[in-house]
Design a protein around this motif. Sequence first.
Motif, short mmCIF file in Angstrom:
data_model
loop_
_atom_site.label_atom_id
_atom_site.label_comp_id
_atom_site.label_asym_id
_atom_site.label_seq_id
_atom_site.Cartn_x
_atom_site.Cartn_y
_atom_site.Cartn_z
N ILE A 156 18.96 82.42 2.18
CA ILE A 156 19.48 82.16 0.85
C ILE A 156 19.15 83.35 -0.05
CG2 ILE A 156 19.48 80.58 -1.13
CD1 ILE A 156 20.43 79.43 1.69
N LYS A 157 20.18 83.93 -0.62
CA LYS A 157 20.00 85.03 -1.55
C LYS A 157 20.09 84.55 -2.99
CE LYS A 157 19.14 88.24 1.26
NZ LYS A 157 17.81 88.82 1.24
N GLU A 158 20.95 83.56 -3.21
CA GLU A 158 21.10 83.03 -4.55
C GLU A 158 21.67 81.62 -4.46
OE1 GLU A 158 23.06 84.54 -8.74
OE2 GLU A 158 22.81 85.93 -7.08
N GLU A 159 21.17 80.73 -5.30
CA GLU A 159 21.67 79.37 -5.37
C GLU A 159 21.66 78.96 -6.83
OE1 GLU A 159 21.08 75.16 -3.01
OE2 GLU A 159 19.52 76.67 -2.87
N ILE A 160 22.87 78.80 -7.41
CA ILE A 160 22.95 78.50 -8.83
C ILE A 160 24.25 77.75 -9.12
CG2 ILE A 160 23.96 80.75 -9.37
CD1 ILE A 160 22.40 80.61 -12.04
N MET A 161 24.16 76.70 -9.91
CA MET A 161 25.31 75.95 -10.40
C MET A 161 26.30 75.58 -9.30
SD MET A 161 25.83 77.93 -14.03
CE MET A 161 27.33 77.06 -14.37
N GLY A 162 25.80 75.05 -8.21
CA GLY A 162 26.67 74.60 -7.14
C GLY A 162 27.23 75.71 -6.27
N MET A 163 26.73 76.91 -6.43
CA MET A 163 27.17 78.04 -5.59
C MET A 163 25.99 78.52 -4.76
SD MET A 163 30.38 78.60 -6.20
CE MET A 163 30.65 80.20 -5.53
N LEU A 164 26.28 78.89 -3.55
CA LEU A 164 25.26 79.34 -2.60
C LEU A 164 25.73 80.68 -2.02
CD1 LEU A 164 22.72 78.27 -1.05
CD2 LEU A 164 24.31 77.36 0.63
N LEU A 165 24.86 81.67 -2.05
CA LEU A 165 25.14 82.97 -1.46
C LEU A 165 24.12 83.20 -0.36
CD1 LEU A 165 26.65 85.73 -1.45
CD2 LEU A 165 24.91 86.54 -3.06
N VAL A 166 24.59 83.45 0.86
CA VAL A 166 23.67 83.66 1.99
C VAL A 166 24.04 84.92 2.75
CG1 VAL A 166 23.33 81.17 2.29
CG2 VAL A 166 24.99 82.34 3.73
N GLU A 167 23.02 85.51 3.35
CA GLU A 167 23.22 86.56 4.34
C GLU A 167 22.94 85.92 5.69
OE1 GLU A 167 20.84 89.99 3.46
OE2 GLU A 167 22.05 90.47 1.68
N ALA A 168 23.80 86.19 6.65
CA ALA A 168 23.70 85.50 7.94
C ALA A 168 23.71 86.49 9.09
CB ALA A 168 24.86 84.53 8.09
N GLN A 169 23.04 86.06 10.16
CA GLN A 169 23.04 86.80 11.43
C GLN A 169 23.21 85.80 12.56
OE1 GLN A 169 19.28 88.81 11.78
NE2 GLN A 169 20.01 90.58 10.65
N ILE A 170 23.95 86.20 13.56
CA ILE A 170 24.06 85.42 14.79
C ILE A 170 23.57 86.30 15.92
CG2 ILE A 170 25.56 84.16 16.38
CD1 ILE A 170 27.48 83.68 14.04
N LYS A 171 22.63 85.76 16.69
CA LYS A 171 22.08 86.51 17.82
C LYS A 171 22.31 85.75 19.12
CE LYS A 171 18.44 89.08 15.49
NZ LYS A 171 17.01 89.41 15.50
N ARG A 172 22.45 86.52 20.18
CA ARG A 172 22.47 86.01 21.55
C ARG A 172 21.25 86.64 22.20
NH1 ARG A 172 27.77 87.51 24.29
NH2 ARG A 172 26.94 89.56 23.86
N GLY A 173 20.19 85.83 22.34
CA GLY A 173 18.92 86.41 22.78
C GLY A 173 18.43 87.35 21.71
#
Length: 160
Positions: free
Chosen positions: A125-142
Amino acid sequence: MGIIMDENKKKVQTDDGFDVRQIDVHELLLQQEPFVFIDQMTYYDERLTTSVFRVSPNHLYVEEGKLQTCALAEVIAQTCAARIGYINKYILKRTIQMGFIGAIRNLKVYATPLVGDLLETQVEIKEEIMGMLLVEAQIKRGEDLIAEGTLKMSLTEQPQ
């Protein structure tokens, strides 16, 4: 409240014995089969949530033994949705909020997941305000990073 750590030093259990890995992910998501893209929420804290997903041969978005690239954005979104579901159901004791993808930015896909692959998705979670959510995501295989990007989600109150 104390925390019990697993062998990888990840918080999975409070001292009262609650382990997020034991929750049926279907309790946390408004999506239901065949539109479920995570198998289990594996970690939760205020800033970080992880999930796992094993690519099965009969999944809706598998073609010729490969998970379609478009499904990776949904894996990220459903990891966010599991976090939201957990907060609503287990912390706030209310119905689960519905989230809508507002934007996906800089989604970089480095490899295509294959049937049988176990994917671990991490959203920070990078920011969460007024019903908005900003995330940075990663998907790993191993240990291999196969996708990463930023997602914006808008939350609204909806009955489960």
